[in-house]
Write a protein that holds these residues in place. Structure first.
Motif, PDB file in Angstrom:
ATOM      1  N   ARG A  71       0.863  -1.196   0.000  1.00 22.49           N
ATOM      2  CA  ARG A  71       0.000   0.000   0.000  1.00 22.49           C
ATOM      3  C   ARG A  71       0.898   1.244   0.000  1.00 22.49           C
ATOM      4  N   SER A  72       0.317   2.356  -0.443  1.00 18.02           N
ATOM      5  CA  SER A  72       1.086   3.606  -0.509  1.00 18.02           C
ATOM      6  C   SER A  72       1.684   3.982   0.844  1.00 18.02           C
ATOM      7  N   ASP A  73       0.879   3.802   1.910  1.00 20.49           N
ATOM      8  CA  ASP A  73       1.403   4.226   3.217  1.00 20.49           C
ATOM      9  C   ASP A  73       2.582   3.351   3.643  1.00 20.49           C
ATOM     10  N   GLU A  74       2.595   2.085   3.198  1.00 18.44           N
ATOM     11  CA  GLU A  74       3.757   1.229   3.510  1.00 18.44           C
ATOM     12  C   GLU A  74       5.000   1.717   2.770  1.00 18.44           C
ATOM     13  N   VAL A  75       4.813   2.120   1.508  1.00 18.70           N
ATOM     14  CA  VAL A  75       5.956   2.625   0.730  1.00 18.70           C
ATOM     15  C   VAL A  75       6.461   3.925   1.349  1.00 18.70           C
ATOM     16  N   LEU A  76       5.514   4.772   1.802  1.00 22.23           N
ATOM     17  CA  LEU A  76       5.938   6.033   2.427  1.00 22.23           C
ATOM     18  C   LEU A  76       6.730   5.787   3.702  1.00 22.23           C
ATOM     19  N   GLN A  77       6.345   4.740   4.440  1.00 23.02           N
ATOM     20  CA  GLN A  77       7.131   4.412   5.636  1.00 23.02           C
ATOM     21  C   GLN A  77       8.560   4.014   5.265  1.00 23.02           C
ATOM     22  N   THR A 101      -1.390   0.842 -11.180  1.00 23.05           N
ATOM     23  CA  THR A 101      -1.988   1.617 -12.268  1.00 23.05           C
ATOM     24  C   THR A 101      -1.272   2.953 -12.453  1.00 23.05           C
ATOM     25  N   ARG A 102      -1.524   3.541 -13.608  1.00 24.19           N
ATOM     26  CA  ARG A 102      -0.899   4.831 -13.909  1.00 24.19           C
ATOM     27  C   ARG A 102      -1.192   5.837 -12.798  1.00 24.19           C
ATOM     28  N   ASP A 103      -2.458   5.942 -12.427  1.00 24.04           N
ATOM     29  CA  ASP A 103      -2.836   6.985 -11.476  1.00 24.04           C
ATOM     30  C   ASP A 103      -2.333   6.692 -10.065  1.00 24.04           C
ATOM     31  N   ALA A 104      -2.398   5.424  -9.669  1.00 25.07           N
ATOM     32  CA  ALA A 104      -1.942   5.090  -8.316  1.00 25.07           C
ATOM     33  C   ALA A 104      -0.446   5.361  -8.172  1.00 25.07           C
ATOM     34  N   VAL A 105       0.330   4.977  -9.191  1.00 23.17           N
ATOM     35  CA  VAL A 105       1.779   5.201  -9.107  1.00 23.17           C
ATOM     36  C   VAL A 105       2.083   6.700  -9.161  1.00 23.17           C
ATOM     37  N   ALA A 106       1.367   7.425 -10.033  1.00 24.70           N
ATOM     38  CA  ALA A 106       1.590   8.879 -10.129  1.00 24.70           C
ATOM     39  C   ALA A 106       1.296   9.551  -8.778  1.00 24.70           C
ATOM     40  N   ILE A 109       4.114   8.808  -6.378  1.00 21.37           N
ATOM     41  CA  ILE A 109       5.316   9.603  -6.695  1.00 21.37           C
ATOM     42  C   ILE A 109       5.141  11.034  -6.194  1.00 21.37           C
ATOM     43  N   ARG A 110       3.951  11.595  -6.413  1.00 19.20           N
ATOM     44  CA  ARG A 110       3.705  12.980  -5.956  1.00 19.20           C
ATOM     45  C   ARG A 110       3.877  13.094  -4.447  1.00 19.20           C
ATOM     46  N   ARG A 111       3.367  12.089  -3.748  1.00 16.57           N
ATOM     47  CA  ARG A 111       3.503  12.145  -2.279  1.00 16.57           C
ATOM     48  C   ARG A 111       4.968  12.015  -1.883  1.00 16.57           C
ATOM     49  N   LEU A 112       5.687  11.081  -2.508  1.00 17.13           N
ATOM     50  CA  LEU A 112       7.102  10.904  -2.165  1.00 17.13           C
ATOM     51  C   LEU A 112       7.875  12.193  -2.423  1.00 17.13           C
ATOM     52  N   LYS A 113       7.568  12.832  -3.544  1.00 13.90           N
ATOM     53  CA  LYS A 113       8.322  14.028  -3.911  1.00 13.90           C
ATOM     54  C   LYS A 113       7.946  15.231  -3.037  1.00 13.90           C
ATOM     55  N   GLY A 125       9.328  -2.291 -15.093  1.00  9.78           N
ATOM     56  CA  GLY A 125       9.213  -3.096 -16.304  1.00  9.78           C
ATOM     57  C   GLY A 125       8.784  -2.292 -17.518  1.00  9.78           C
ATOM     58  N   GLU A 126       8.247  -3.011 -18.504  1.00  8.51           N
ATOM     59  CA  GLU A 126       7.890  -2.392 -19.787  1.00  8.51           C
ATOM     60  C   GLU A 126       6.481  -1.822 -19.687  1.00  8.51           C
ATOM     61  N   ARG A 127       6.373  -0.535 -19.612  1.00  5.57           N
ATOM     62  CA  ARG A 127       5.085   0.100 -19.435  1.00  5.57           C
ATOM     63  C   ARG A 127       4.785   1.002 -20.625  1.00  5.57           C
ATOM     64  N   ALA A 128       3.493   1.388 -20.731  1.00  8.09           N
ATOM     65  CA  ALA A 128       3.063   2.204 -21.879  1.00  8.09           C
ATOM     66  C   ALA A 128       3.641   3.615 -21.780  1.00  8.09           C
ATOM     67  N   LEU A 129       3.832   4.211 -22.948  1.00  2.00           N
ATOM     68  CA  LEU A 129       4.365   5.575 -23.001  1.00  2.00           C
ATOM     69  C   LEU A 129       3.551   6.528 -22.116  1.00  2.00           C
ATOM     70  N   ALA A 130       2.208   6.403 -22.154  1.00  7.16           N
ATOM     71  CA  ALA A 130       1.355   7.309 -21.365  1.00  7.16           C
ATOM     72  C   ALA A 130       1.644   7.161 -19.869  1.00  7.16           C
ATOM     73  N   GLU A 131       1.950   5.935 -19.440  1.00  4.58           N
ATOM     74  CA  GLU A 131       2.272   5.722 -18.028  1.00  4.58           C
ATOM     75  C   GLU A 131       3.638   6.336 -17.695  1.00  4.58           C
ATOM     76  N   LEU A 132       4.615   6.050 -18.547  1.00  2.00           N
ATOM     77  CA  LEU A 132       5.962   6.566 -18.298  1.00  2.00           C
ATOM     78  C   LEU A 132       5.937   8.092 -18.256  1.00  2.00           C
ATOM     79  N   LYS A 133       5.109   8.679 -19.122  1.00  2.00           N
ATOM     80  CA  LYS A 133       5.011  10.137 -19.172  1.00  2.00           C
ATOM     81  C   LYS A 133       4.319  10.668 -17.910  1.00  2.00           C
ATOM     82  N   ALA A 134       3.224  10.020 -17.518  1.00  2.00           N
ATOM     83  CA  ALA A 134       2.498  10.479 -16.323  1.00  2.00           C
ATOM     84  C   ALA A 134       3.404  10.414 -15.090  1.00  2.00           C
ATOM     85  N   TRP A 135       4.228   9.387 -15.016  1.00  2.00           N
ATOM     86  CA  TRP A 135       5.095   9.229 -13.840  1.00  2.00           C
ATOM     87  C   TRP A 135       6.218  10.265 -13.854  1.00  2.00           C
ATOM     88  N   ARG A 136       6.707  10.548 -15.034  1.00  2.00           N
ATOM     89  CA  ARG A 136       7.730  11.601 -15.139  1.00  2.00           C
ATOM     90  C   ARG A 136       7.117  12.948 -14.750  1.00  2.00           C
TER      91      ARG A 136
END
Ligand code: SAH
Length: 352
Positions: A71-77, A101-106, A109-113, A125-136
């Motif tokens: 879960r996100s809170d585990e990663v934040l810990q 998912t694209r949105d969950a990972v995005a 990342i926003r919270r981590l940053k 791994g190998e993800r779609a361009l739209a995902e890689l872009k959203a995460w960037r």
């Protein structure tokens, strides 16, 4: 270095030649990326995987594995722990998990940053361009995607594509670069079917790709995988998956790609628990990725058996690592520790 020089250094004729190579790699490392050893906290966020890679212990068909997704809170810990231990980067690694998912990972990342000063590296791994872009866009700094081997025929055999029209890893590495990520790749050493010519070509390929980070480690057979169960009979020119061969490749990649960040990998530490990482740091490497995955998930992320970090809690490993670095006379890096290769690349882009 020419291609034939790279090929030659992988099979030194005498011990003196080997030691000379290590000394040169160490000197180039010192001159180009300095004495600091950058520490990256590694979090294995999910072991769900949709792929069937013939070498990997968490491939989709391995049914004995208990699957988890943090879960996100585990990663934040884990991120807070990274900050507490003084690490400058968090690496999120996983199987190829559509549940990330694209949105969950995005969102993560926003919270981590926004909540930590950490650089965020993805290895999903190998993800779609739209995902890689959203995460960037969400603030991810770096992406790791090994091309595994430059031998196309071997790659296709051990890494079946999900769809026939999916972009290959080289295309994806180009996309990541265009999106402005700091880009990492690399290979496994000693995969059955990998020849010395292939290994030399791997080094050339790393150089051509102008990589910012390069991870290389020995291939370690997993008994629950096709390659672990039924390896093809060894060719005469087969590269061994040994500790020594890993050092030769590490040194070779440092000479081929002098300004790149290169970790002494967990797979290397699995071959030599006491000295693997420190020897790597003396033969070209300048990065260590301590594992911060919560203890209850670690045994579920056995991409290969006997993974070194399965039983050692983060604080204990950190204390041991710091003592090892002190003994080597190498300071732990401060800050995010972007590679000089990337800083130079970005400087050139800004000047244009
Ligand atoms: N799903 C992500 C992350 C995979 S794990 C991806 O595919 O990019 C990261 C790396 O572990 C892989 O790229 C591979 O090089 C390495 N690896 C996987 N199985 C291995 C094995 N049996 N021995 C050694 N390295 C392995």
């Amino acid at each position: 270095m020419t291609a034939s020089e790279l090929r030659k250094l992988l099979q030194p004729a005498a011990e003196a030649e080997r030691l000379d190579l290590y000394a040169r790699a160490d000197a180039v490392r010192r001159a180009r990326v300095g004495e600091e050893v950058h520490l990256r906290g590694l979090v294995e966020v999910s072991n769900y995987c949709s792929r069937q890679c013939h070498y990997c212990g968490i491939r989709a068909d391995h049914r004995e594995v208990t699957r988890y997704r943090m879960r996100s809170d585990e990663v934040l810990q884990c991120a807070q722990l990274a900050v507490k231990l003084g690490y400058g980067t968090l690496v999120l690694q996983a199987g190829e998990d559509p549940g990330l998912t694209r949105d969950a990972v995005a969102h993560l990342i926003r919270r981590l940053k926004s909540e930590t000063p950490l650089a965020v590296t993805l290895s999903l791994g190998e993800r779609a361009l739209a995902e890689l872009k959203a995460w960037r866009d969400a603030g991810a700094d770096r992406y790791l995607l090994r091309f595994e081997t430059s031998n196309e025929e071997l790659y296709r055999r051990i890494h079946p594509p999900l769809r026939a029209d999916a972009p290959d890893r080289f295309t994806l590495l180009g996309m990541l670069r265009d999106l402005g990520y700091e880009v990492g790749s690399g290979v496994m050493i000693g995969v059955p079917g990998q020849t010395f010519d292939d290994a030399a070509r791997d080094l050339e390929r790393c150089r051509e790709l102008d990589l910012d980070m390069i991870g290389i480690g020995p291939y370690l057979p997993h008994p629950a995988t096709p390659l672990g169960q039924r390896p093809p009979s060894a060719a005469p020119d087969q590269v061994p998956n040994s500790e020594e061969m890993t050092y030769l490749m590490l040194a070779g990649v440092r000479l081929a790609c002098p300004a790149t960040n290169i970790p002494a990998t967990t797979a290397l530490a699995t071959l030599n628990a006491e000295g693997g990482r420190t020897s790597g740091l003396q033969r070209g490497a300048n990065v260590i990725m301590p594992n911060l995955t919560p203890m209850e998930y670690r045994r579920c992320y056995e991409i290969y058996p006997g993974k070194r970090c399965v039983s050692e809690p983060p604080e204990e490993y950190d204390a041991r690592l710091r003592a090892q670095l002190a003994a080597l006379g190498r300071p732990a890096g401060c800050g995010q520790g972007a590679s000089p290769n990337w800083q130079q690349r970005r400087g050139i882009a800004a000047a244009q």
